[in-house]
Scaffold this motif. Structure first.
Motif, PDB file in Angstrom:
ATOM      1  N   ALA A 175       7.235  -4.220   8.611  1.00 31.82           N
ATOM      2  CA  ALA A 175       8.149  -3.409   8.277  1.00 31.82           C
ATOM      3  C   ALA A 175       9.291  -3.491   9.121  1.00 31.82           C
ATOM      4  CB  ALA A 175       7.640  -1.883   8.181  1.00 31.82           C
ATOM      5  N   ILE A 180      12.860  -1.941   7.394  1.00 36.06           N
ATOM      6  CA  ILE A 180      12.505  -0.787   6.309  1.00 36.06           C
ATOM      7  C   ILE A 180      11.479   0.080   6.861  1.00 36.06           C
ATOM      8  CG2 ILE A 180      13.230  -1.890   4.305  1.00 36.06           C
ATOM      9  CD1 ILE A 180      10.279  -2.499   3.674  1.00 36.06           C
ATOM     10  N   SER A 183       6.315   3.446   5.799  1.00 38.98           N
ATOM     11  CA  SER A 183       5.883   4.185   4.783  1.00 38.98           C
ATOM     12  C   SER A 183       6.401   3.333   3.510  1.00 38.98           C
ATOM     13  CB  SER A 183       6.350   5.506   4.661  1.00 38.98           C
ATOM     14  OG  SER A 183       7.885   5.620   4.723  1.00 38.98           O
ATOM     15  N   GLU A 184       7.275   2.735   3.495  1.00 33.88           N
ATOM     16  CA  GLU A 184       7.932   2.094   2.237  1.00 33.88           C
ATOM     17  C   GLU A 184       6.772   0.701   1.994  1.00 33.88           C
ATOM     18  OE1 GLU A 184      11.839   0.871   1.827  1.00 33.88           O
ATOM     19  OE2 GLU A 184      12.361   2.879   2.325  1.00 33.88           O
ATOM     20  N   GLN A 187       3.388   1.977   0.903  1.00 31.63           N
ATOM     21  CA  GLN A 187       3.303   2.505  -0.515  1.00 31.63           C
ATOM     22  C   GLN A 187       3.351   1.402  -1.563  1.00 31.63           C
ATOM     23  OE1 GLN A 187       6.399   5.438  -1.359  1.00 31.63           O
ATOM     24  NE2 GLN A 187       5.691   5.601  -3.444  1.00 31.63           N
ATOM     25  N   ALA A 188       4.216   0.363  -1.056  1.00 35.35           N
ATOM     26  CA  ALA A 188       4.309  -1.149  -2.137  1.00 35.35           C
ATOM     27  C   ALA A 188       3.082  -1.750  -1.950  1.00 35.35           C
ATOM     28  CB  ALA A 188       5.625  -1.736  -1.556  1.00 35.35           C
ATOM     29  N   ALA A 409      10.625  -4.082  -0.144  1.00 34.50           N
ATOM     30  CA  ALA A 409       8.945  -3.467   0.438  1.00 34.50           C
ATOM     31  C   ALA A 409       7.941  -4.237  -0.164  1.00 34.50           C
ATOM     32  CB  ALA A 409       9.240  -1.908  -0.019  1.00 34.50           C
TER      33      ALA A 409
END
Length: 469
Positions: A175, A180, A183-184, A187-188, A409
């Protein structure tokens, strides 16, 4: 395009190519990354002293960014050591032994227990925590040691480590490189981890059952002498005993504490550093409590020793990552922090500029992006670390995501999954040693049987990612 590419951009691209080349040839990339940092600093400042200082400062930047990840893993390993030495781990996993009534049930039981434990303890410590306990039970019902090792390996170093949903060491690296939020990426990665994990473990199970039925996989297949199972030879000076009643109580309390952490993360919306801090603090409390109970009047000194062991493990794992991460962080905001605003006006960072240039010169689409990230991720895993190169995957995911206009992501998660499945411990022989050693089997034999299911899983996951970008 709006932003003109200058020499700094091309030097960055050149060093990325060299880093990939070193990984393909299975050579260390630290020196290449340091040279890249120096040259970028020289181009940005035209100062020898600032360029040399930039190397050190980039290391500080990388360590600062990674410190919480290094610490959480170190603390978890420290806690795992005390659980192993007091025998609490045996008590924790012993109820699952009753589920092992056939080779098939043994495979899935070992795998699922390894999956859950690995989410909280990381795979290498988890192998030591459960391997010695579940191995005899699985072999007793007919599952060969090689099958036990493969199950622990695919579920732990494959599924759990590639997602890393609780400790979030892997998503932190990718990340940050992609620019980014963690959390993104988490989730992805959920649908991709599910697809990869399901396809790979089911394919491995089917192939294993077929070989067992044909007599090609037996209790003796791939067996080696078990003298190399532990890195620490001889009798463990920190071994300690707890009464059976205390073991049973702690074996119930410890999982409940971590379940409580998960509930707190859900209800209080804790993510990233906050979630990591909660798990880390809980682990420290468990470590101190068990150490004081087990070692009594030597508890103060033993606590420090366990923490030192964990820190040694953490920095041994992340030592090779720091120079690589330091270089790839320069592709984003770290460059401005270290060398000032020397990029063209309107620049959002080296990688973003390259992504925009790519979008304007090369026809990039979802399919090309997905295949590229899987390939790059797999290449970064060739060093057998799984972590040392995934910053590259995040950086290239940002580049392609910017060019495509979406899916940063998803591409980041795909590169992360490919990198860790290949290098984190399923296809590189020296990365499989923990599971191979505890089961007394040849890691090269494990690789031979892992190749087909892992490749099948990567192909299917890449196709699925094309629809999610």
């Amino acid at each position: 395009m709006g932003i003109e590419l200058i020499g700094i951009h091309w030097v960055y691209v050149g060093f990325v190519v060299m880093i990939i080349g070193c990984m393909i040839m299975r050579r260390d990339t630290s020196l290449v990354c340091i040279a890249g940092i120096f040259l970028l600093g020289w181009l940005a400042t035209s100062s020898l002293s600032q360029s040399v200082s930039g190397i050190f400062n980039s290391f500080i930047y990388a360590i600062t960014e990674l410190l919480n990840t290094i610490l959480i893993i170190s603390i978890i390993v420290s806690m795992g050591r005390v659980l192993t030495r007091t025998g609490i781990n045996e008590t924790m996993v012993s109820p699952f032994i009753r589920l092992m009534r056939s080779p098939g049930l043994a495979y899935w039981t070992v795998g699922l227990v390894m999956l859950v434990i690995s989410f909280f303890f990381w795979p290498s410590p988890a192998v030591a925590l459960i391997g010695a306990v579940l191995l005899p039970a699985a072999v007793r019902v007919g599952l060969p040691p090689l099958g036990v090792a493969i199950a622990m390996n695919l579920f732990g170093h494959g599924i759990a480590l590639s997602g890393d949903f609780v400790i979030q060491g892997a998503p932190k690296l990718t990340a940050d490189a992609a620019g980014i939020p963690v959390s993104e990426v988490v989730q992805a990665s959920i649908p991709l981890v599910l697809v990869m994990g399901t396809v790979t473990t089911v394919a491995a199970f089917w192939l294993m059952r077929r070989e067992m039925a044909a007599g090609k996989l037996t209790l003796a297949t791939g067996a080696v002498r078990k003298g190399e199972a532990r890195a620490e030879g001889g009798e463990d000076p920190l071994a300690a005993a707890l009464p059976d009643k205390a073991k049973k109580i702690m074996a119930v309390i410890i999982p409940l504490l971590f379940v409580g952490d998960l509930a707190a993360m859900y209800f209080f919306k804790l993510q990233g550093g906050e979630a990591t801090a909660l798990v880390g603090g809980t682990s420290v409390v468990i470590l101190i409590t068990i150490t004081l109970l087990a070692h009594r009047n030597r508890g103060l000194e033993r606590t420090t020793q366990y923490l030192v062991e964990g820190l040694q493990f953490g920095f041994r794992v992340f030592g090779p990552v720091i120079p690589i991460a330091a270089f790839f962080y320069l592709g984003d905001s770290a460059f401005f922090n270290l060398f000032g605003s020397v990029l063209p006006e309107g620049s959002q960072g080296i990688v973003n500029d390259l992504g925009l240039a790519l979008a304007n010169t090369v026809p990039v689409n979802k399919e090309v992006g997905a295949v590229t990230l899987t390939t790059v991720g797999a290449i970064t895993g060739l060093d057998g670390s799984g972590f040392s190169g995934i910053s590259l995957a995040g950086s290239i995911a940002q580049l392609f995501g910017t060019a495509i206009g979406s899916g940063i992501a998803t591409l980041t998660a795909l590169g992360q999954i490919a990198g860790i499945w290949v290098g984190g411990g399923t296809l590189i022989p020296w990365a499989l040693i923990p599971a191979a050693a505890i089961c007394g089997v040849d890691p090269f034999e494990m690789v031979r049987r892992n190749v087909r299911p892992v490749v099948i899983g990567l192909v299917v996951t890449t196709i699925v990612a094309m629809f999610l970008i």
